[in-house]
Design an enzyme around this catalytic site. Structure first.
Site, PDB file in Angstrom:
ATOM      1  N   LYS A  21       0.832  -1.195   0.000  1.00  0.00           N
ATOM      2  CA  LYS A  21       0.000   0.000   0.000  1.00  0.00           C
ATOM      3  C   LYS A  21       0.876   1.258   0.000  1.00  0.00           C
ATOM      4  O   LYS A  21       0.668   2.179  -0.783  1.00  0.00           O
ATOM      5  CB  LYS A  21      -0.880  -0.031   1.246  1.00  0.00           C
ATOM      6  CG  LYS A  21      -2.066   0.866   1.155  1.00  0.00           C
ATOM      7  CD  LYS A  21      -3.077   0.613   2.254  1.00  0.00           C
ATOM      8  CE  LYS A  21      -4.114   1.697   2.164  1.00  0.00           C
ATOM      9  NZ  LYS A  21      -5.390   1.244   1.632  1.00  0.00           N
ATOM     10  N   ARG A  67      14.637   0.734   8.537  1.00  0.00           N
ATOM     11  CA  ARG A  67      15.112   1.035   9.892  1.00  0.00           C
ATOM     12  C   ARG A  67      15.634  -0.227  10.543  1.00  0.00           C
ATOM     13  O   ARG A  67      14.919  -1.217  10.694  1.00  0.00           O
ATOM     14  CB  ARG A  67      14.014   1.655  10.761  1.00  0.00           C
ATOM     15  CG  ARG A  67      14.554   1.984  12.171  1.00  0.00           C
ATOM     16  CD  ARG A  67      13.666   2.918  12.941  1.00  0.00           C
ATOM     17  NE  ARG A  67      12.485   2.264  13.480  1.00  0.00           N
ATOM     18  CZ  ARG A  67      11.689   2.825  14.402  1.00  0.00           C
ATOM     19  NH1 ARG A  67      11.954   4.044  14.867  1.00  0.00           N
ATOM     20  NH2 ARG A  67      10.623   2.186  14.828  1.00  0.00           N
ATOM     21  N   GLU A 130      16.943  10.120  20.059  1.00  0.00           N
ATOM     22  CA  GLU A 130      15.730   9.837  20.836  1.00  0.00           C
ATOM     23  C   GLU A 130      16.042   9.297  22.216  1.00  0.00           C
ATOM     24  O   GLU A 130      15.226   8.608  22.823  1.00  0.00           O
ATOM     25  CB  GLU A 130      14.830   8.872  20.055  1.00  0.00           C
ATOM     26  CG  GLU A 130      15.566   7.662  19.492  1.00  0.00           C
ATOM     27  CD  GLU A 130      14.698   6.775  18.602  1.00  0.00           C
ATOM     28  OE1 GLU A 130      13.464   6.910  18.611  1.00  0.00           O
ATOM     29  OE2 GLU A 130      15.277   5.919  17.899  1.00  0.00           O
ATOM     30  N   ASP A 157      10.358   7.897  22.422  1.00  0.00           N
ATOM     31  CA  ASP A 157      11.419   7.195  23.147  1.00  0.00           C
ATOM     32  C   ASP A 157      12.134   8.132  24.109  1.00  0.00           C
ATOM     33  O   ASP A 157      12.480   7.742  25.226  1.00  0.00           O
ATOM     34  CB  ASP A 157      12.423   6.593  22.163  1.00  0.00           C
ATOM     35  CG  ASP A 157      11.918   5.277  21.604  1.00  0.00           C
ATOM     36  OD1 ASP A 157      11.970   4.267  22.333  1.00  0.00           O
ATOM     37  OD2 ASP A 157      11.450   5.264  20.449  1.00  0.00           O
ATOM     38  N   ILE A 223       2.968   8.096  10.491  1.00  0.00           N
ATOM     39  CA  ILE A 223       2.696   6.688  10.795  1.00  0.00           C
ATOM     40  C   ILE A 223       1.450   6.150  10.116  1.00  0.00           C
ATOM     41  O   ILE A 223       1.154   4.970  10.241  1.00  0.00           O
ATOM     42  CB  ILE A 223       2.556   6.485  12.327  1.00  0.00           C
ATOM     43  CG1 ILE A 223       1.603   7.523  12.898  1.00  0.00           C
ATOM     44  CG2 ILE A 223       3.920   6.518  12.992  1.00  0.00           C
ATOM     45  CD1 ILE A 223       1.245   7.305  14.348  1.00  0.00           C
ATOM     46  N   HIS A 224       0.724   7.028   9.408  1.00  0.00           N
ATOM     47  CA  HIS A 224      -0.517   6.558   8.762  1.00  0.00           C
ATOM     48  C   HIS A 224      -0.651   7.270   7.414  1.00  0.00           C
ATOM     49  O   HIS A 224      -0.304   8.447   7.308  1.00  0.00           O
ATOM     50  CB  HIS A 224      -1.715   6.875   9.663  1.00  0.00           C
ATOM     51  CG  HIS A 224      -2.991   6.201   9.223  1.00  0.00           C
ATOM     52  ND1 HIS A 224      -3.730   6.649   8.151  1.00  0.00           N
ATOM     53  CD2 HIS A 224      -3.632   5.099   9.691  1.00  0.00           C
ATOM     54  CE1 HIS A 224      -4.782   5.853   7.977  1.00  0.00           C
ATOM     55  NE2 HIS A 224      -4.741   4.900   8.906  1.00  0.00           N
ATOM     56  N   ASP A 271      16.827  42.802   5.676  1.00  0.00           N
ATOM     57  CA  ASP A 271      18.257  42.780   5.385  1.00  0.00           C
ATOM     58  C   ASP A 271      18.681  41.335   5.107  1.00  0.00           C
ATOM     59  O   ASP A 271      17.832  40.476   4.867  1.00  0.00           O
ATOM     60  CB  ASP A 271      19.088  43.483   6.476  1.00  0.00           C
ATOM     61  CG  ASP A 271      19.057  42.755   7.806  1.00  0.00           C
ATOM     62  OD1 ASP A 271      18.347  41.742   7.921  1.00  0.00           O
ATOM     63  OD2 ASP A 271      19.757  43.194   8.736  1.00  0.00           O
TER      64      ASP A 271
HETATM   65  N1  COA Z   1       1.811   2.105   6.170  1.00  0.00           N
HETATM   66  C1  COA Z   1       1.089   1.554   5.153  1.00  0.00           C
HETATM   67  N2  COA Z   1      -0.222   1.310   5.205  1.00  0.00           N
HETATM   68  C2  COA Z   1      -0.854   1.635   6.348  1.00  0.00           C
HETATM   69  C3  COA Z   1      -0.183   2.217   7.424  1.00  0.00           C
HETATM   70  C4  COA Z   1       1.204   2.454   7.314  1.00  0.00           C
HETATM   71  N3  COA Z   1       1.914   2.999   8.301  1.00  0.00           N
HETATM   72  N4  COA Z   1      -1.061   2.452   8.430  1.00  0.00           N
HETATM   73  C5  COA Z   1      -2.250   2.023   7.983  1.00  0.00           C
HETATM   74  N5  COA Z   1      -2.132   1.521   6.721  1.00  0.00           N
HETATM   75  C6  COA Z   1      -3.184   0.968   5.881  1.00  0.00           C
HETATM   76  C7  COA Z   1      -3.924  -0.166   6.578  1.00  0.00           C
HETATM   77  O1  COA Z   1      -3.286  -1.385   6.329  1.00  0.00           O
HETATM   78  C8  COA Z   1      -5.285  -0.080   5.939  1.00  0.00           C
HETATM   79  O2  COA Z   1      -5.208  -0.677   4.662  1.00  0.00           O
HETATM   80  P1  COA Z   1      -6.482  -1.461   4.048  1.00  0.00           P
HETATM   81  O3  COA Z   1      -7.605  -0.489   4.025  1.00  0.00           O
HETATM   82  O4  COA Z   1      -6.025  -1.882   2.685  1.00  0.00           O
HETATM   83  O5  COA Z   1      -6.701  -2.617   4.972  1.00  0.00           O
HETATM   84  C9  COA Z   1      -5.475   1.422   5.735  1.00  0.00           C
HETATM   85  O6  COA Z   1      -4.160   1.975   5.665  1.00  0.00           O
HETATM   86  C10 COA Z   1      -6.245   2.095   6.838  1.00  0.00           C
HETATM   87  O7  COA Z   1      -5.619   1.805   8.074  1.00  0.00           O
HETATM   88  P2  COA Z   1      -6.376   1.924   9.479  1.00  0.00           P
HETATM   89  O8  COA Z   1      -7.381   0.816   9.606  1.00  0.00           O
HETATM   90  O9  COA Z   1      -6.889   3.314   9.625  1.00  0.00           O
HETATM   91  O10 COA Z   1      -5.205   1.720  10.503  1.00  0.00           O
HETATM   92  P3  COA Z   1      -4.853   0.393  11.302  1.00  0.00           P
HETATM   93  O11 COA Z   1      -5.731   0.330  12.502  1.00  0.00           O
HETATM   94  O12 COA Z   1      -4.860  -0.757  10.359  1.00  0.00           O
HETATM   95  O13 COA Z   1      -3.366   0.652  11.759  1.00  0.00           O
HETATM   96  C11 COA Z   1      -1.527   1.478  12.956  1.00  0.00           C
HETATM   97  C12 COA Z   1      -3.037   1.597  12.740  1.00  0.00           C
HETATM   98  C13 COA Z   1      -1.072   2.552  13.916  1.00  0.00           C
HETATM   99  C14 COA Z   1      -1.195   0.098  13.502  1.00  0.00           C
HETATM  100  C15 COA Z   1      -0.855   1.683  11.577  1.00  0.00           C
HETATM  101  O14 COA Z   1      -1.181   2.953  11.101  1.00  0.00           O
HETATM  102  C16 COA Z   1       0.632   1.469  11.546  1.00  0.00           C
HETATM  103  O15 COA Z   1       1.083   0.336  11.421  1.00  0.00           O
HETATM  104  N6  COA Z   1       1.463   2.542  11.630  1.00  0.00           N
HETATM  105  C17 COA Z   1       2.886   2.437  11.605  1.00  0.00           C
HETATM  106  C18 COA Z   1       3.420   1.897  12.924  1.00  0.00           C
HETATM  107  C19 COA Z   1       4.919   1.851  12.955  1.00  0.00           C
HETATM  108  O16 COA Z   1       5.576   1.570  11.977  1.00  0.00           O
HETATM  109  N7  COA Z   1       5.486   2.183  14.134  1.00  0.00           N
HETATM  110  C20 COA Z   1       6.906   2.215  14.324  1.00  0.00           C
HETATM  111  C21 COA Z   1       7.505   3.556  14.078  1.00  0.00           C
HETATM  112  S1  COA Z   1       6.877   4.842  15.116  1.00  0.00           S
HETATM  113 MG    MG Z   2      11.333   4.428  18.738  1.00  0.00          MG
END
Ligand code: COA
Ligand code: MG
Length: 293
Positions: A21, A67, A130, A157, A223-224, A271
């Site tokens: 995605k 990462r 961090e 962190d 993150i989203h 300036d």
């Molecule tokens: N990267 C790619 N796709 C993502 C995503 C991300 N960070 N976060 C959500 N999506 C996708 C989901 O898979 C979902 O796809 P779908 O509709 O095809 O099933 C869509 O976007 C909507 O997601 P949503 O349902 O609103 O979120 P969620 O509850 O599935 O996930 C989190 C919430 C926080 C778990 C998710 O956003 C995530 O994994 N974030 C990154 C976390 C991370 O990497 N943390 C470490 C560094 S701080």
């Molecule tokens: Mg961290």
């Protein structure tokens, strides 16, 4: 010129669906995570998934970053050896506390580049600040290695390390957030801001991103998927800003030619520092493909 990194999206490295995605979202940078976004019993799965994604998916213009786990962890060596042949554009090193950690990793990457006949220095390095010690060692870390392109500030962190409680205003992490941007500017690195953990508060995200931009940050980790557009918008100069910067630079050139350094322009004193800011606006616009010249 260094590539533009306005939004950098974190995606857990063991979730192929999210990586697929993310690859289509046109985000400036994608950070496929092997560290804290992956459960301990999924580390090996995450390495395999990230390597497969790098080999098989098209990411368009998006930068492909991985990462790693921190120096001194039992995982970093395997993280690197399992992903480097798939040739990511760069690595993100978390919880950095000393210049040695950066140099050791850079030396290992350099050996891998030589062994594969890749240009030396082609794999980039971004480091996360961090921890309390990381903040205190910022200057040495920022100067550690020519492969280094950016400092990423990690507030969650850090708050844990300090025993601080995160608040929306962020005063508990403000000293460190400022210190990171100062160190980055001093050593010619990009400064990339902390994540905004609230997934649906887009107004709060925009506000925090504008503050980051005002402080001198040039990008922010997200993150989203829904956080990408608001963040990239803040770090992209508007057509009014571009036009104003051009007019200001022209006016300055005319006053300089006439022997005047400081002058009044649209009700404000102008300036040299304001001209540097205008030039940075144009540089950002150029980097985003919005302006030529
Ligand atoms: N990267 C790619 N796709 C993502 C995503 C991300 N960070 N976060 C959500 N999506 C996708 C989901 O898979 C979902 O796809 P779908 O509709 O095809 O099933 C869509 O976007 C909507 O997601 P949503 O349902 O609103 O979120 P969620 O509850 O599935 O996930 C989190 C919430 C926080 C778990 C998710 O956003 C995530 O994994 N974030 C990154 C976390 C991370 O990497 N943390 C470490 C560094 S701080
Ligand atoms: Mg961290």
């Amino acid at each position: 010129m260094r590539r533009v990194r306005r939004a950098l999206l974190f995606t857990p490295g063991d979730e192929m669906h999210k990586i697929e995605k993310a690859a289509k979202l046109n985000v400036d940078s994608l950070i496929m995570d092997l560290e804290d976004g992956v459960a301990l019993n999924r580390k090996a799965e995450a390495r395999r998934t990230v390597a497969t994604a790098l080999r098989t998916l098209g990411f368009g213009q998006t930068e492909r970053l991985v990462r790693l786990n921190p120096a001194g962890s039992p995982w970093q060596g395997d993280d690197l050896s399992a992903t480097i042949d798939a040739r990511p554009d760069g690595y993100v090193l978390p919880k950095v506390e000393s210049p040695e950690e950066v140099r050791v990793l850079s030396t290992t990457i350099a050996a891998a580049e030589r062994a594969r006949g890749w240009p030396e220095g082609s794999i980039r390095l971004l480091v996360m600040i961090e921890t309390a010690l990381g903040v205190l060692q910022l200057r040495q870390i920022a100067a550690a290695d020519p492969r280094l392109e950016a400092l990423i500030f990690g507030a969650e962190d850090l708050a844990g390390d300090l025993g601080a409680t995160r608040t929306p205003e962020g005063w508990e992490i403000f000293y460190a957030r400022s210190a990171v941007v100062v160190a980055a500017a001093a050593y010619g690195l990009q400064a990339i801001d902390m994540i905004f953990a609230h997934l649906t508060d887009l107004d709060g995200l925009s506000r925090e991103t504008r503050q980051a931009a005002q402080m001198g940050y040039s990008g922010k980790t997200v993150i989203h998927p829904r956080q990408i557009e608001p963040v990239q918008a803040v770090f992209t100069p508007s057509s009014e800003e571009i036009e104003r910067a051009q007019r200001l630079i022209e006016a300055y050139a005319e006053f300089q030619a006439g022997g005047t350094g400081a002058f009044a322009w649209e009700g404000k004193m102008v300036d040299a520092p304001m001209i540097r800011a205008a030039e940075q606006t144009l540089a950002r616009a150029r980097a985003a493909g919005l302006f030529e010249g």
